[in-house]
Motif scaffolding. Structure first.
Motif, short mmCIF file in Angstrom:
data_model
loop_
_atom_site.label_atom_id
_atom_site.label_comp_id
_atom_site.label_asym_id
_atom_site.label_seq_id
_atom_site.Cartn_x
_atom_site.Cartn_y
_atom_site.Cartn_z
N ALA A 510 32.60 -58.51 -107.45
CA ALA A 510 32.91 -59.75 -106.73
C ALA A 510 34.24 -59.63 -106.02
N ASP A 511 35.22 -58.97 -106.63
CA ASP A 511 36.54 -58.79 -106.00
C ASP A 511 36.43 -57.89 -104.77
N ILE A 512 35.61 -56.82 -104.88
CA ILE A 512 35.43 -55.91 -103.73
C ILE A 512 34.79 -56.65 -102.56
N ARG A 513 33.75 -57.40 -102.86
CA ARG A 513 33.07 -58.14 -101.79
C ARG A 513 34.00 -59.16 -101.15
N ARG A 514 34.81 -59.80 -101.94
CA ARG A 514 35.75 -60.79 -101.39
C ARG A 514 36.76 -60.11 -100.46
N GLU A 515 37.24 -58.95 -100.83
CA GLU A 515 38.19 -58.23 -99.98
C GLU A 515 37.51 -57.77 -98.67
N LEU A 516 36.26 -57.32 -98.78
CA LEU A 516 35.57 -56.86 -97.57
C LEU A 516 35.23 -58.02 -96.64
N ASP A 517 34.94 -59.18 -97.20
CA ASP A 517 34.60 -60.33 -96.36
C ASP A 517 35.77 -60.81 -95.52
N LEU A 518 36.99 -60.47 -95.94
CA LEU A 518 38.16 -60.88 -95.17
C LEU A 518 38.32 -60.07 -93.89
N ILE A 519 37.59 -58.96 -93.79
CA ILE A 519 37.74 -58.08 -92.63
C ILE A 519 36.70 -58.46 -91.59
N THR A 520 37.13 -58.89 -90.43
CA THR A 520 36.25 -59.22 -89.29
C THR A 520 36.80 -58.54 -88.06
N SER A 521 36.07 -58.74 -86.94
CA SER A 521 36.52 -58.14 -85.68
C SER A 521 37.80 -58.80 -85.19
#
Length: 579
Positions: A510-521
């Motif tokens: 869940a922590d990994i997914r949360r960190e990846l979701d913060l990255i956008t174009s």
């Protein structure tokens, strides 16, 4: 789409506004014409119906006159006694009596000009006496329908009109005549089947109704018990209901006799129709003038706005060099000059910002690659060191060769992309190094043939594969499998890297997914400029795909603790990249 734009155009709205202003005039004009037409129609119908009723009364009066004449003769003993009690009244023994009866009948026809012929029929012998033909023989007369009706009337007057639906049934009766029949000896209870008949020419009735006809196109029809008797004119083409669709049809009657008048409405309402046509011409001219006025207003006001609207659309579509050419000196000219100045300033600003953005993107891209390469180098050197301590054999040379090949391809002589097939070959150098270090995992690579020639940014899969080996398969003492697959779905390239390692704990996943979701174009600069020490490989891969491929690109991770992990790389493809 164009139809919707036209509905919202100023020209359409101006034309609609002018036409709406004409609606009251059109409504009042049409209503006034229709109202006056209905008033005239009602008045003409009432007056005509009154005249028809008067004519019907004349016809009824003629019928009553025939009734009185037949009653007078039918009750005259000098006439009745000649026909009663004899087998054949035409025998030579009764010539004198017959001559007397014929004189009385002739006197009746001479006094009443409407009576064309009078005759008496002896029902038993089927002989008779006529004012025109003298003695007559009429075989089968007592079997004819009109004769039976007269007998059944028991002394009442019977009017018989030979028609198409009610033929005479005899060669003696004429379809051009109307016959009034009554039994002789109407005052006696024991009546013999002797009948008095008065024949009236239909022309007498035609003269009565003829005065109603005021034009050659008018037709007046007379009916007896709804059966057609005569008409004053040859009818024009009619509909199944009787009257033509544009005819005025009026009926009047007393239940026995009825008259129907048909006349073209064009004749009756000739003047009103001319006025109506004049009104319609005025409406048509008004509509044309309204459209023409709306066009003039549009040309003077809306056309410059349309030029500006078109220029704005081109500018928003990317044509930064568009300008509005004009020679206007009014307010629209001032606005157009303002647009031209704005467009020039905007073009200059966009070009400057684009150059800055391009330089920034290149520098960030180089930064991301420089962050990945050292990280990979340190891990690889550590792997070589571990193998050297463990085996002290020739595997170290093979590892170094594969590592050298990997770095040679990574430099790529300035290339930024490789085909997926080249990427897999490149990645196998690294996987071979890891297999030499840890021989307890196998690799299965399955690429869709359609995906092999697709260009892929270099060093995208290496961090994902490294995580699968180092954090998944190496921690599994029993060994495991590494699967790499490529799938083409519509316009998306999916690359899956899956291992059967230890997997990731739910809270850490869940922590990994949360960190990846913060990255956008829009936010990749933040992650790139300030890289976190946690999940460094995955975050850099996602930053690079967002930067290079756009917002639709993505990196997703799925994992079951104790079973394995799957990382999916989703890359959108342009139309020219599709196989």
């Amino acid at each position: 789409m164009r139809a919707v734009e036209r509905l919202h155009s100023i020209q359409f709205k101006l034309t609609g506004t002018f036409l709406l202003l004409l609606l009251p005039l059109v409504f009042v004009s049409v209503f006034a014409n229709d109202y006056s037409q209905r008033i005239m129609d009602g008045q003409i119908s009432d007056r005509t119906r009154g005249a028809l009723m008067t004519t019907v009364e004349y016809v009824e009066q003629l019928t009553k006159n025939m009734d009185q004449q037949t009653l007078l003769i039918g009750s005259n003993p000098n006439v009745v006694n000649v026909w009663n009690g004899f087998d054949d009244p035409l025998s030579p023994d009764h010539l004198y009596e017959l001559h007397t009866v014929q004189q009385q009948l002739s006197a009746l026809t001479n006094v009443n000009g409407a009576i064309k012929e009078a005759f008496i029929l002896h029902g038993n012998s089927e002989n008779g006496l006529s004012t025109m033909n003298g003695g007559i023989k009429w075989p089968g007369v007592n079997k004819e329908a009109w004769f039976k009706r007269t007998i059944d009337a028991s002394g009442g007057l019977v009017v018989y009109v030979p028609t198409a639906s009610n033929p005479a049934g005899s060669g003696y009766l004429d379809k051009d005549n109307i016959y009034f029949a009554r039994l002789l000896d109407v005052l006696s209870r024991n009546r013999e089947p002797n009948v008095l008949v008065l024949s009236v020419d239909k022309s007498s009735f035609r003269q009565i109704i003829q005065h109603l006809q005021t034009s050659d196109n008018m037709n007046i029809s007379l009916y007896y018990n709804d059966e057609f008797v005569l008409e004053t004119n040859t009818p024009r083409k009619q509909t199944a209901s009787g009257a033509g669709p544009k005819d005025l049809s009026i009926e009047a009657g007393n239940g026995v006799w009825s008259i129907q008048l048909q006349q073209p409405r064009v004749e009756l309402f000739k003047l009103s129709l001319q006025l109506q046509q004049f009104t319609y011409w005025i409406i048509l001219v008004s509509v044309v003038l309204a459209v023409w006025a709306a066009w003039l207003v549009y040309a003077a006001i809306a056309k410059p706005l349309r030029q500006l609207s078109g220029a704005f659309k081109q500018f928003s579509g990317g044509n930064l060099s568009v300008r509005v050419a004009h020679r206007r000196k009014d307010e629209f000219g001032y606005v157009m000059n303002g647009f031209n100045r704005m467009a020039e300033a905007q073009r200059q600003m966009i070009e400057d910002d684009y150059e800055k953005e391009l330089r920034l993107a290149k520098s960030e891209f180089s930064l991301l690659q420089s962050q990945i390469n050292p990280h990979f180098l340190y891990n690889t050197l550590d792997s070589i060191y571990s193998v050297a301590l463990k085996h002290k054999v020739g595997e170290i040379s093979e590892m170094v060769i594969n590592l050298a090949r990997f770095f040679r391809v990574s430099l790529g002589k300035g290339r930024e992309t490789f085909t997926l097939e080249e990427t897999m070959q490149h990645l196998m150098y690294y996987i071979r190094v890891q297999q030499l270090r840890s021989e307890h995992f196998t690799v299965d690579i399955r690429l869709d043939e359609r995906t092999k020639p697709i260009a892929l940014l270099k060093l995208l899969l290496q961090p994902i594969v490294e995580n699968a080996i180092v954090h998944g398969l190496e921690r599994n003492v029993q060994g495991g499998e590494l699967w790499i697959r490529s799938i083409l779905e519509a316009s998306m390239l999916r690359i899956e890297v899956e291992d059967t390692g230890k997997g990731i704990a739910p809270d850490k996943l869940a922590d990994i997914r949360r960190e990846l979701d913060l990255i956008t174009s829009k936010s990749y600069r933040l992650s790139a400029a300030s890289p976190s020490s946690t999940y460094f490989g995955l975050k850099n891969v996602k930053s690079r795909v967002k930067l290079y491929y756009g917002e639709q690109a993505d990196v997703t991770i799925e994992s079951l603790y104790g079973e394995g992990t799957k990382v999916t790389l989703v890359i959108p493809l342009a139309e020219e990249e599709l196989p």
